[in-house]
Design a protein around this motif. Structure first.
Motif, mmCIF file in Angstrom:
data_model
loop_
_atom_site.group_PDB
_atom_site.id
_atom_site.type_symbol
_atom_site.label_atom_id
_atom_site.label_comp_id
_atom_site.label_asym_id
_atom_site.label_seq_id
_atom_site.Cartn_x
_atom_site.Cartn_y
_atom_site.Cartn_z
ATOM 1 N N ARG A 10 0.853 -1.196 0.000
ATOM 2 C CA ARG A 10 0.000 0.000 0.000
ATOM 3 C C ARG A 10 0.876 1.228 0.000
ATOM 4 N NH1 ARG A 10 -0.172 2.344 5.078
ATOM 5 N NH2 ARG A 10 0.397 1.021 6.864
ATOM 6 N N LEU A 11 0.246 2.383 0.057
ATOM 7 C CA LEU A 11 0.942 3.661 0.162
ATOM 8 C C LEU A 11 1.274 3.918 1.632
ATOM 9 C CD1 LEU A 11 1.843 6.422 -1.015
ATOM 10 C CD2 LEU A 11 -0.524 7.192 -0.652
ATOM 11 N N VAL A 12 2.511 4.283 1.895
ATOM 12 C CA VAL A 12 2.951 4.554 3.258
ATOM 13 C C VAL A 12 3.925 5.724 3.237
ATOM 14 C CG1 VAL A 12 4.857 2.905 3.141
ATOM 15 C CG2 VAL A 12 3.881 3.489 5.365
ATOM 16 N N GLN A 13 3.965 6.469 4.323
ATOM 17 C CA GLN A 13 4.895 7.596 4.394
ATOM 18 C C GLN A 13 6.307 7.112 4.715
ATOM 19 O OE1 GLN A 13 3.270 10.407 7.228
ATOM 20 N NE2 GLN A 13 2.298 11.565 5.578
ATOM 21 N N ALA A 14 7.268 7.883 4.286
ATOM 22 C CA ALA A 14 8.662 7.568 4.595
ATOM 23 C C ALA A 14 8.841 7.467 6.110
ATOM 24 C CB ALA A 14 9.579 8.632 4.020
ATOM 25 N N GLY A 15 9.609 6.472 6.526
ATOM 26 C CA GLY A 15 9.804 6.210 7.942
ATOM 27 C C GLY A 15 8.807 5.232 8.522
ATOM 28 N N GLY A 16 7.783 4.920 7.762
ATOM 29 C CA GLY A 16 6.753 4.013 8.235
ATOM 30 C C GLY A 16 7.128 2.555 8.040
ATOM 31 N N SER A 17 6.176 1.695 8.374
ATOM 32 C CA SER A 17 6.394 0.245 8.314
ATOM 33 C C SER A 17 5.266 -0.440 7.552
ATOM 34 C CB SER A 17 6.462 -0.344 9.729
ATOM 35 O OG SER A 17 7.553 0.171 10.448
ATOM 36 N N LEU A 18 5.604 -1.572 6.968
ATOM 37 C CA LEU A 18 4.637 -2.428 6.300
ATOM 38 C C LEU A 18 5.048 -3.869 6.515
ATOM 39 C CD1 LEU A 18 3.953 -1.037 2.692
ATOM 40 C CD2 LEU A 18 2.325 -1.161 4.597
ATOM 41 N N PHE A 68 14.673 -4.457 7.027
ATOM 42 C CA PHE A 68 13.705 -5.476 6.613
ATOM 43 C C PHE A 68 14.022 -6.803 7.318
ATOM 44 C CE2 PHE A 68 12.583 -3.774 2.079
ATOM 45 C CZ PHE A 68 12.301 -2.527 2.630
ATOM 46 N N THR A 69 12.980 -7.567 7.572
ATOM 47 C CA THR A 69 13.146 -8.892 8.153
ATOM 48 C C THR A 69 12.245 -9.877 7.420
ATOM 49 O OG1 THR A 69 13.598 -7.952 10.341
ATOM 50 C CG2 THR A 69 13.015 -10.283 10.244
ATOM 51 N N ILE A 70 12.849 -10.946 6.936
ATOM 52 C CA ILE A 70 12.075 -12.004 6.303
ATOM 53 C C ILE A 70 11.858 -13.121 7.322
ATOM 54 C CG2 ILE A 70 14.106 -13.181 5.356
ATOM 55 C CD1 ILE A 70 12.383 -13.845 2.876
ATOM 56 N N SER A 71 10.676 -13.705 7.293
ATOM 57 C CA SER A 71 10.372 -14.816 8.189
ATOM 58 C C SER A 71 9.352 -15.715 7.502
ATOM 59 C CB SER A 71 9.834 -14.301 9.530
ATOM 60 O OG SER A 71 8.621 -13.585 9.345
ATOM 61 N N ARG A 72 9.162 -16.875 8.072
ATOM 62 C CA ARG A 72 8.195 -17.791 7.502
ATOM 63 C C ARG A 72 7.508 -18.592 8.604
ATOM 64 N NH1 ARG A 72 11.234 -21.238 3.346
ATOM 65 N NH2 ARG A 72 9.274 -22.435 3.227
ATOM 66 N N ASP A 73 6.299 -19.010 8.308
ATOM 67 C CA ASP A 73 5.531 -19.876 9.193
ATOM 68 C C ASP A 73 5.147 -21.090 8.356
ATOM 69 O OD1 ASP A 73 3.657 -21.200 10.739
ATOM 70 O OD2 ASP A 73 2.784 -19.361 11.530
ATOM 71 N N ASN A 74 5.872 -22.163 8.515
ATOM 72 C CA ASN A 74 5.632 -23.335 7.667
ATOM 73 C C ASN A 74 4.290 -24.004 7.984
ATOM 74 O OD1 ASN A 74 7.983 -22.968 6.248
ATOM 75 N ND2 ASN A 74 9.166 -24.442 7.466
ATOM 76 N N ALA A 75 3.790 -23.809 9.176
ATOM 77 C CA ALA A 75 2.484 -24.373 9.510
ATOM 78 C C ALA A 75 1.360 -23.659 8.755
ATOM 79 C CB ALA A 75 2.247 -24.281 11.007
ATOM 80 N N VAL A 79 5.089 -16.782 4.027
ATOM 81 C CA VAL A 79 6.340 -16.069 4.250
ATOM 82 C C VAL A 79 6.012 -14.583 4.370
ATOM 83 C CG1 VAL A 79 6.844 -15.850 1.780
ATOM 84 C CG2 VAL A 79 8.703 -15.736 3.439
ATOM 85 N N TYR A 80 6.775 -13.909 5.205
ATOM 86 C CA TYR A 80 6.521 -12.496 5.501
ATOM 87 C C TYR A 80 7.749 -11.654 5.188
ATOM 88 C CZ TYR A 80 2.918 -14.769 8.327
ATOM 89 O OH TYR A 80 1.873 -15.554 8.760
ATOM 90 N N LEU A 81 7.497 -10.385 4.936
ATOM 91 C CA LEU A 81 8.574 -9.411 4.846
ATOM 92 C C LEU A 81 8.153 -8.207 5.675
ATOM 93 C CD1 LEU A 81 11.351 -8.809 3.563
ATOM 94 C CD2 LEU A 81 10.118 -7.532 1.791
ATOM 95 N N GLN A 82 8.796 -8.055 6.810
ATOM 96 C CA GLN A 82 8.558 -6.896 7.657
ATOM 97 C C GLN A 82 9.482 -5.787 7.209
ATOM 98 O OE1 GLN A 82 6.284 -6.394 10.247
ATOM 99 N NE2 GLN A 82 7.008 -4.283 10.175
ATOM 100 N N MET A 83 8.917 -4.661 6.855
ATOM 101 C CA MET A 83 9.692 -3.544 6.324
ATOM 102 C C MET A 83 9.526 -2.346 7.251
ATOM 103 S SD MET A 83 8.889 -3.945 2.243
ATOM 104 C CE MET A 83 7.174 -3.479 2.417
ATOM 105 N N ASN A 84 10.618 -1.913 7.832
ATOM 106 C CA ASN A 84 10.614 -0.768 8.734
ATOM 107 C C ASN A 84 11.464 0.351 8.159
ATOM 108 O OD1 ASN A 84 9.115 -2.317 10.610
ATOM 109 N ND2 ASN A 84 10.977 -3.085 11.566
#
Length: 119
Positions: A10-18, A68-75, A79-84
């Motif tokens: 989505r659209l987010v401001q600089a410094g934000g997270s998704l 950024f942090t990548i993670s996964r939940d195999n159950a 897979v996720y990408l946390q972007m800060n």
């Protein structure tokens, strides 16, 4: 066969997270390396982050390390990408991709999700 569906852009401001998510269908999700790629207008696609099937091995392109942090939940076959601390240069279409652990190429791709960072 693996099908991938991304969400969270989505659209987010600089410094934000998704947090981006990628839901995978198919069997044996843990047998696949998962990657997040991005492509900005006029630029080549680049691998942003990737993670091994067990989650024990990760890779980040230098420009996102520490943010950024990548993670996964195999159950959950996800897979996720946390972007800060997002920057305008993070603006791109982000794609999720999968490659079997015995292959070198990413064979399966999602449709992409748009991330736009406004400054």
């Amino acid at each position: 066969q693996v099908q991938l569906v991304e969400s969270g852009g989505r659209l987010v401001q600089a410094g934000g997270s998704l947090r981006l998510s990628c839901a995978a269908s198919g069997r044996r999700f843990s047998s696949y390396f998962m990657g997040w790629f991005r492509q900005a207008p006029g630029k080549e696609r680049e691998r942003v982050a990737s993670i091994s099937g067990s989650g024990s091995i990760t890779y980040y392109v230098d420009s996102v390390k520490g943010r950024f942090t990548i993670s996964r939940d195999n159950a959950k076959n996800t897979v996720y990408l946390q972007m800060n601390s997002l920057k305008s240069e993070d603006t791109a279409v982000y794609y999720c991709a999968a490659r079997h652990q015995e292959r070198y190429e990413y064979d399966y791709w999602g449709q992409g999700t748009q991330v736009t960072v406004s400054s």
